[in-house]
Design a protein around this motif. Structure first.
Motif, PDB file in Angstrom:
ATOM      1  N   VAL A  25       0.856  -1.193   0.000  1.00 18.07           N
ATOM      2  CA  VAL A  25       0.000   0.000   0.000  1.00 18.07           C
ATOM      3  C   VAL A  25       0.885   1.235   0.000  1.00 18.07           C
ATOM      4  O   VAL A  25       1.786   1.371   0.842  1.00 18.07           O
ATOM      5  CB  VAL A  25      -0.942   0.011   1.223  1.00 18.07           C
ATOM      6  CG1 VAL A  25      -1.869   1.226   1.158  1.00 18.07           C
ATOM      7  CG2 VAL A  25      -1.749  -1.280   1.296  1.00 18.07           C
ATOM      8  N   SER A  26       0.594   2.124  -0.968  1.00 18.10           N
ATOM      9  CA  SER A  26       1.367   3.375  -1.068  1.00 18.10           C
ATOM     10  C   SER A  26       0.418   4.561  -1.113  1.00 18.10           C
ATOM     11  O   SER A  26      -0.595   4.519  -1.820  1.00 18.10           O
ATOM     12  CB  SER A  26       2.219   3.369  -2.343  1.00 18.10           C
ATOM     13  OG  SER A  26       3.106   2.289  -2.347  1.00 18.10           O
ATOM     14  N   PRO A  27       0.738   5.627  -0.392  1.00 22.24           N
ATOM     15  CA  PRO A  27      -0.046   6.857  -0.527  1.00 22.24           C
ATOM     16  C   PRO A  27       0.336   7.579  -1.817  1.00 22.24           C
ATOM     17  O   PRO A  27       1.511   7.600  -2.202  1.00 22.24           O
ATOM     18  CB  PRO A  27       0.352   7.664   0.709  1.00 22.24           C
ATOM     19  CG  PRO A  27       1.716   7.179   1.046  1.00 22.24           C
ATOM     20  CD  PRO A  27       1.781   5.731   0.646  1.00 22.24           C
ATOM     21  N   VAL A  28      -0.661   8.135  -2.526  1.00 17.18           N
ATOM     22  CA  VAL A  28      -0.392   8.885  -3.755  1.00 17.18           C
ATOM     23  C   VAL A  28      -1.043  10.257  -3.637  1.00 17.18           C
ATOM     24  O   VAL A  28      -2.036  10.438  -2.935  1.00 17.18           O
ATOM     25  CB  VAL A  28      -0.926   8.151  -5.001  1.00 17.18           C
ATOM     26  CG1 VAL A  28      -0.189   6.858  -5.206  1.00 17.18           C
ATOM     27  CG2 VAL A  28      -2.415   7.910  -4.890  1.00 17.18           C
ATOM     28  N   GLY A  29      -0.514  11.249  -4.373  1.00 16.07           N
ATOM     29  CA  GLY A  29      -1.045  12.599  -4.312  1.00 16.07           C
ATOM     30  C   GLY A  29      -2.219  12.782  -5.247  1.00 16.07           C
ATOM     31  O   GLY A  29      -2.325  12.141  -6.303  1.00 16.07           O
TER      32      GLY A  29
END
Length: 831
Positions: free
Chosen positions: A551-555
């Motif tokens: 899981v990665s946060p994206v803008g």
């Protein structure tokens, strides 16, 4: 032997002639003496008569001998020819017995039957692994005076072989009576194979000709006469039975505008000025209309002077193509005046024409893309493959198409183009072409270009993808799935509609999920940090499988605030299973190695001691006085050593039986029934010792395991409790069982003698290890218990205090247990 017979037959007549000559000479001498003695002739006359008779006899003898020698030579030559022939030659009489055979026949019989043959053998009695009744009928047919030839096939070690067999009746030279059958067999395998290949080749050629609808012509250039196949005649409306016309007659069907040019090209080829005939012209159909023909041909044979002798070629009806080209010219005139891009393709969707506006829009000229699929020319990395797939499907279904796709210009620039593709049919409803009107929509699509790129990439990625939305405000605290790709649906069985707006953690959670890891994942999402974990997840149908979750946060694309998370999910079940299998194999190898070491120790130590004793005793045995007291004592020791050796061998056999029986099929059974059965077998010992038995096993616990192993474990642990009970107090035996999430837990607890666990550590479950010498035993029971438990994938642990008692805890992986409850904290309170 055969050559000797031929030689004897050749010398028979000369010998016979010589004997006749001797008899004639003796007769002449006798007649001469008679005539002289009777004064019929004088001595001179009688001598002349005798001389004349002798000369006549010599002449006859020489000619008979010469004729016999010539016949002998002919017979010898004929024998050599037949014997060295690769063809099998043999003859049988009316009783099917061999009269003659050559070496090829002998070799074949020996190859197929394994036995040699001799003159006089019954040919039908030779074992050829075939139905001899068939051969009997063939011989009988020839014995009825019929000559015939037939083909036969037999199976050999290297494959099938084909033979041509000729049968002829054998008649007597004098009477003409049939005395037997002569047979010749020729190997025609190669001929049959070639015939088959030729037949298959002709069939394939005919299939190609029929499939391609090719008319075939074959021209004799010298006579100018031609032969035509049925398809060529049919092209021009003539029936197959129509007689072949001369080439001159066919030339009269040429269109006047095409005749001279066509004939000129054909003559140039016949003269060798051009390589082949390849031209298109019109010919008149029988019904009067004109059809277009594509003629391709070539000279196949020339004479010694290089003049054409024979030419061969094909006719193809290209009328429809010519009509389509004409229509295309008209359409291109109209399309060239529009500002939108226009692409005209053939029925196979290959480019036939594009207008000037298309060339300006894409940068590709007609010459660069003609004959190609448009998608192969203008597609690129960002072209929506799903849209391309939809276009192909609708093209295949001859449907009207409206799509918007990404094009790549010749200079690599990316543009958005809307397509409207329309199929065009002829008067008979047959598809002729497609016309595509294409509009450049790049400016309109630039604002959401990045979103489309992302969607195309996510949609077509092999891994499952979830896009998770961060809560929007104070009143919204739940993270929700806003997008899932096709790979996620294939992996889990959930449709996008079923996933949308759900909490991602709820999609992953199941009975076997690791709550600690799920909490860790949730914490990473809330803290907007990257995380990667291996988890057990669940499909829509409830099936569990292993995943790798990253899981990665994206803008956000508009203001770069972190509003979204991308979860990449990979199915790693196969990898986990492989790891588990490798671990299991490693553990199995370690266990087997340990068992092998123990087995080696038994053989090298326990088995060696009695053998050494026996060998030593036999060496000191006094053979001079067999039954004195000293020898009797030695014999007693020999008997004890032999009994000890036999006991060890029996123990080894028991161990091997336990190890071999691990492959037994599992059975379903009620555990309480099995425990009660074991306890009932000790009813006398229990009553005599006054033991108290406590049985705490749920009636509904059902196991799927090797029943004999479980029975042996309970039996041996019960035996130990009875055997090592404390004589100062009544035995209290407690058997308890319950199920945890994955295992069956079995406790066997007693208040017997107990053991010092520090002293016995690492020795208790070894073979032949005993810790109470006052009780009879061999040290086999606990060794077998541990072996059987481990064979079932379980473990055994002992809790004991000297003077207080012992408790054994056995865990066995269970399957399909009907009762499940949390594991109880049940242990013997000993210090």
């Amino acid at each position: 032997m055969e050559k000797i017979k031929v030689l004897l037959r050749g010398t028979y007549l000369p010998l016979k002639s010589l004997l006749a000559f001797v008899f004639i000479a003796l007769a002449l001498v006798s007649v001469n003496d008679f005539l002289v003695s009777e004064y019929i002739l004088t001595h001179t006359q009688a001598s002349l008569l005798l001389l004349t008779g002798a000369m006549i006899a010599i002449y006859v003898y020489v000619h008979i001998t010469k004729a016999s020698y010539t016949k002998h030579q002919r017979d010898s030559y004929a024998w050599n020819i037949m014997n060295n022939s690769p063809e099998m030659v043999w003859a049988v009489n009316v009783e099917y017995k061999l009269l003659f055979f050559n070496e090829a026949f002998r070799s074949s019989i020996k190859l197929f039957s394994g036995h040699d043959c001799r003159l006089g053998d019954d040919v039908l009695a030779i074992d050829m692994a075939e139905d001899n009744s068939k051969w009997r009928e063939l011989y009988n047919k020839a014995l009825r005076g019929i000559s015939f030839t037939f083909r036969d096939s037999i199976s050999e070690a290297i494959g099938n072989a084909s033979y041509e067999n000729s049968f002829q009746p054998l008649r007597s030279p004098k009477s003409g009576k049939i005395e037997g059958v002569t047979c010749v067999s020729r190997d025609i395998t190669w001929k049959v194979v070639q015939e088959k290949k030729l037949r298959e080749s002709n069939e394939k050629l005919q299939m190609v000709v029929d499939g391609a609808k090719l008319g075939i012509w074959d021209l004799d250039v010298k006579t100018w006469k031609a032969q035509y196949n049925d398809l060529l005649k049919g092209m021009l409306g003539y029936p197959p039975k129509e007689s072949d016309r001369s080439q001159v007659a066919w030339q009269n069907l040429f269109h006047p505008d095409d005749r001279d040019e066509a004939l000129d090209l054909m003559k140039k080829h016949f003269k060798g000025e051009i390589d082949m005939i390849d031209l298109e012209y019109r010919m008149q159909h029988k019904d009067g209309r004109w059809i277009w023909i594509h003629n391709r041909g070539k000279v196949m044979e020339r004479d010694s002077d290089g003049r054409a002798v024979r030419a061969l070629g094909t006719h193809t009806d290209i009328t429809q193509r010519k009509l389509a080209e004409s229509e295309l010219q008209k359409l291109s005139l109209v399309a060239s005046k529009t500002h939108n891009g226009v692409v005209i393709t053939d029925a196979n969707a290959r480019v036939a024409w594009v207008n000037e506006a298309y060339e300006k829009m894409t940068g590709f000229t007609l010459a660069e893309i003609v004959g190609k699929y448009p998608a192969d020319v203008v597609s690129g990395p960002d072209t929506d493959s799903e849209a391309v797939r939809r276009i192909k499907e609708k093209l295949a279904g001859n449907q009207i198409i409206r799509e918007e796709v990404v094009y790549y210009k010749k200079n690599g620039e990316k543009i958005w183009v809307s397509l409207e593709i329309t199929p065009i049919f002829d008067a008979k409803g047959k598809l002729e072409r497609f016309i595509s009107i294409e509009t450049d929509n790049t400016e309109r699509r630039k604002q959401d270009n990045q979103r489309m790129i992302l969607e195309a990439a996510v949609k077509n990625i092999a891994e499952a993808v979830l896009i998770i939305n961060k809560p929007c405000g104070k009143n919204d605290t739940m993270y929700r799935v806003v997008y899932s790709n096709d790979a996620f649906s294939k992996m889990t069985g959930f449709s996008p509609e079923e996933v949308e707006q759900r909490n991602p953690i709820s999609l992953l959670r199941g009975p076997k999920s690791d709550s600690g890891k799920l909490t860790k994942v949730f914490d990473a999402i809330t803290s907007e940090s990257y995380i990667q974990e291996d988890l057990v997840s669940y499909k829509k149908n409830g099936e569990s499988f292993w995943i790798n979750l990253a899981v990665s946060p994206v803008g956000d694309l508009s203001n770069n605030n972190q509003h979204y998370f991308v979860a990449i999910i990979k199915n790693i079940s196969e990898r986990k299973e492989a790891q588990s299998e490798a671990l299991g194999l490693t553990n199995e190898l370690v266990a087997r190695n340990k068992e092998l070491q123990e087995f080696t120790q038994i053989v090298s130590h326990n088995l060696r001691a009695p053998v050494v004793n026996i060998l030593g005793l036999t060496q000191i045995f006094d053979r001079s006085q067999a039954f004195n007291q000293y020898n009797l004592k030695i014999l007693k020791h020999l008997t004890e050593s032999a009994q000890q050796l036999d006991t060890i061998l029996i123990d080894l056999n028991d161990i091997l039986q336990v190890r071999e029986s691990s492959t037994q099929a599992k059975q379903k059974f009620i555990l309480k029934d099995l425990v009660q059965q074991v306890l009932s077998s000790f009813i006398l010992q229990i009553e005599e010792s006054g033991a108290k038995i406590s049985l705490q096993v749920d009636d509904s616990i059902q196991l799927e395991a090797i029943r004999g192993y479980v029975h042996s474990v309970v039996h041996n642990l019960t035996t130990n409790a009875l055997k090592y009970r404390n004589p100062r107090r009544p035995l209290e035996l407690d058997v308890t069982a319950y199920t945890t999430k994955n295992d069956l837990v079995l406790w066997v607890k007693d208040n017997g003698l107990g053991m010092d666990t520090k002293l016995i550590e690492g020795k208790l479950f070894k073979l032949y290890k005993r810790f109470h010498s006052h009780v009879e035993g061999k040290g086999m029971g606990l060794f077998l218990v541990k072996t059987q438990v481990e064979r079932m994938g379980g473990t055994i642990k002992v809790f004991s205090t000297l003077g207080k008692g012992t408790a054994f805890r056995v865990t066995i992986p269970k399957e399909n247990c009907l009762v499940e409850r949390e594991e109880m904290q049940y242990a013997l309170e000993v210090k």
